[in-house]
Structures are given as C-alpha cells and as structure tokens.
Design an enzyme around this catalytic site. Sequence first.
Site, short mmCIF file in Angstrom:
data_model
loop_
_atom_site.label_atom_id
_atom_site.label_comp_id
_atom_site.label_asym_id
_atom_site.label_seq_id
_atom_site.Cartn_x
_atom_site.Cartn_y
_atom_site.Cartn_z
N SER A 84 -5.49 3.72 4.37
CA SER A 84 -5.18 2.92 3.30
C SER A 84 -6.31 1.92 2.69
O SER A 84 -6.23 0.91 2.56
CB SER A 84 -4.10 1.70 4.00
OG SER A 84 -3.32 1.15 2.69
N SER B 271 0.65 -1.04 0.01
CA SER B 271 0.07 0.02 0.22
C SER B 271 0.89 1.15 0.04
O SER B 271 0.15 2.48 -0.09
CB SER B 271 -0.78 0.17 1.25
OG SER B 271 -2.05 -0.76 0.91
N LYS C 9 0.36 3.84 -2.82
CA LYS C 9 -0.92 4.70 -2.69
C LYS C 9 -0.31 6.03 -2.64
O LYS C 9 -0.88 6.93 -3.05
CB LYS C 9 -1.51 4.60 -1.57
CG LYS C 9 -2.53 3.10 -1.77
CD LYS C 9 -3.38 3.18 -0.40
CE LYS C 9 -4.53 2.01 -0.58
NZ LYS C 9 -4.13 0.75 -0.24
#
Length: 437
Positions: free
Chosen positions: A200, A145, A148
């Site tokens: 997240s 993640s 991101k």
Amino acid sequence: MKIRELGVRAASTLGAFASVAALAAAPALAIPPVEPYDPPTTGSSTTTTPPFTTPNTDSCPQRTLPPAPIDTSEVPAPGESAPSPLPVPSPTIGGERLGECGVVLPQGAPALPADISATSWMVSDLDTGRVLAAKDPHGRYRPASTIKVALAIVALRTLDLDKVVVGTQADADVDGTRVGIGPGGRYTNRQLMQALIMCSGNDAAHAIAAQLGGDEATVAKMNAVAKSLRAMDTRAATPSGLDGPGMSTSAYDLSVLFREAMNIPLFAELIHTEQVDFPGYPADPKIPDDKDHPGFPIANDNQLLYNYAGAIGGKTGFTDDARQTFVAAAERDGHRLVVTLLKADVLPVRPWVQAARLLDYGFALDTDARIGKLPETGSEAVQPSVPLASPPPRADGTQAAPEQPAHQGARVATLIGIPLVVVGLLLWGRRVVRRGR
C-alpha cells in the site's frame, strides 16, 4: 492526517518457496505474532464488559454521503468548492434488496457471527457475481487505500511493466504509508505495482500516477473505470486513498472493483504474493556522509493471507476519516467469495478476523442463497467466456493455477519450473552428501 505506517511482515518460507527465496538471496525477516483467528460464532458474546455495538444503519444515514470528516483532509483548496454528492441510482444497482440499509440476509439464513464492527460490509461470489449477504451495501463511505484497486486496474492495463522508472524526492515525500522509494532509485513498473498492492505504498502510487498524467488525470481515469463498471457510489479524490473532497465508495462498489481487478492475472498474482525483494537507492550527494541504501524485502500487509485457509488475497486501508477498510477473497470447495468492510474498527476483533468470520458465514450458506447480483459489465460482459484470474499455487500446492493466456506462459513456467528444479537439486545434494559419509 496520516495513514498508519505498516510494518514489514515476512511470509513463512517452507518447502520449494524457501528454496526460491534462498536463490533470490532474500533476507529472512522475523514474523511478528498475529491475533489468532477463531471460528465464527453467532449470537451475543459473553464478556465482563459491555458488548461492542456495530453502528446502526437502518435509517440509511449514508445514502448520499460518507460520515462527517473528523479532520481537515476534505477541505477544498482555496478557490475551489466541494463536489456535489453523487446521484443515487434508481432502480438500485444489483437488485431491489440491495437498496436496504440495515443487515440484508437471504430468507432463512442463520444469525450473523458476533463481533462484526464494520459499519458496512458485503459478501459476494467472485465468479458468479451472486451477492450473499450485506449490511448497508450501497451506503457511502471512504475507501482509504482500498481505492488503490481502481488505480491498479488503470495502471496494469496502461503501463509497460518492464519500463524502469527513476524515483524522485516527490515520491519519497508523500504522506502516509511508504514502501521506501528513494531519489535516484531505479524501479520497474512491476516493482512499483508490487509496492502498491502488497504494501500500500503511497510513494508507489505517486510514481505510478506521474506516468498516467499526474494525480488529477489519474483520478479521472480511476473514476471513469468505476463509472464503466456501474460502481456509481464511487468517486476517487486521490490516487493513493488519502482522503480528499468528494472521496466515496460503497461495500457493493468495492466488490465490483475487486472483481474487475481479478480479471488481470498480475493483480491476482500480487495480492497472493507474500514477500519479494525491493530495490534500494543511491546515496544523496546533498546529504553529508550519506551512503547507498541497499535493497530490502517487502511483505504483504494482509494478515488474512497468512492466517485463513484458502485465502486468495486482498487490500487493506486506513485513514482517520475512513477508519479500517478491507477487501479480500478466499476459496473453499470450488467456490470463491469476496468480502468487503468499510468504516470498521480494530475492536472487538481486527478487520481481517471480521472478514474471516464473514467468509465462513458465506461459505456455510446454501449454494443458491442470494440477495442481489454484481453488474455484468467490464471484462466479464465483453468476454464472458474468459474466467476470472486465479493466483498462482502456494508452495504447499493447495491451490491449482488456472489456464493462462499465451503471453502468461513464461511467467507460469517460471513459477512452477524453478521450484521443481531447485527441489530436485536439493534432493540430489542430499544423496551426494549421504554417499560421502
């Protein structure tokens, strides 16, 4: 393959921040206990069990590809083939020493802190781009993640943050960590960014990507950003960080992406935000006796933010193939450092504790210590006089807010003015109560 489900963790509500939270009617949440942060140590640790051994990367095992996957998440779709490995740049981006694959330290630097399990990591100066220390800085690993950060760069520079988006069943059905978007719920893009950066949320990533042309178009935009920043070890395969064919980044590239994101004031604000309220969504008419789902508070999942003095914020990540990934920054004595971890584990200490120890190590180095440099690209190269964004001050006033562009004036006035007004009203109220006794 699943990304871990992240529990909601409330920020402590003290002083003026508590007053603002009360005004917003944010529900109070129990704060779970966290692993205490110990000061850094050097040398071998004294235990009754064999010491944890960090994977050896001296032979450059990940020069071209991440480690072999342990599941089927990277199997190409029928009729498609796996992408070829990304070319290895020559000369090495950032300087000759960053081409080394083991531990890379400045000459005369002290021993590293103990219990660092990350296979690859790097510490750099957020403002100058100076790289202070690293391990396998250009080795290729999966970002989970933390990718991101690249999605945030694209979205924050593209989307209207005040636009209202209606949640879909497709958003709610995504794999992995979800913030809790529901069909029919109404969310501003600003709220979707809060869910993306603080929690997240893969459902938030899906809702954002849908506005950018879908997953494939969004991934192309993320990869274009990486290439423009000379993050040449990076290739996104999904907007959220779920593993997919060709997914790759490096500790060096993750530092580059994070530094670029910190040019965006709202990104700096959100990684430093501890808790906000998130909207609910209406009852599903297809579900018998379903009721409206009320809003709820969401909290930042980065433990370093709550437990490390001077923490600015960052981004966490985990998949079965990537293992623990992490990028975060902190400030001390006027210096702001970034630490990145890839393919880490929760043993012998959790990733945020490893990051804290590496930050302490970086802050203790000489101010001219360096092994390389982050590239002068992106916003910094175009506008070198524009300082990197800083997060707003906390309630205790430990961090001063930087000068903001003119269009940020209203936000800054709100962040500073409301707490002052509330505190003043509380003090006035106490005086009135005392007079009534």
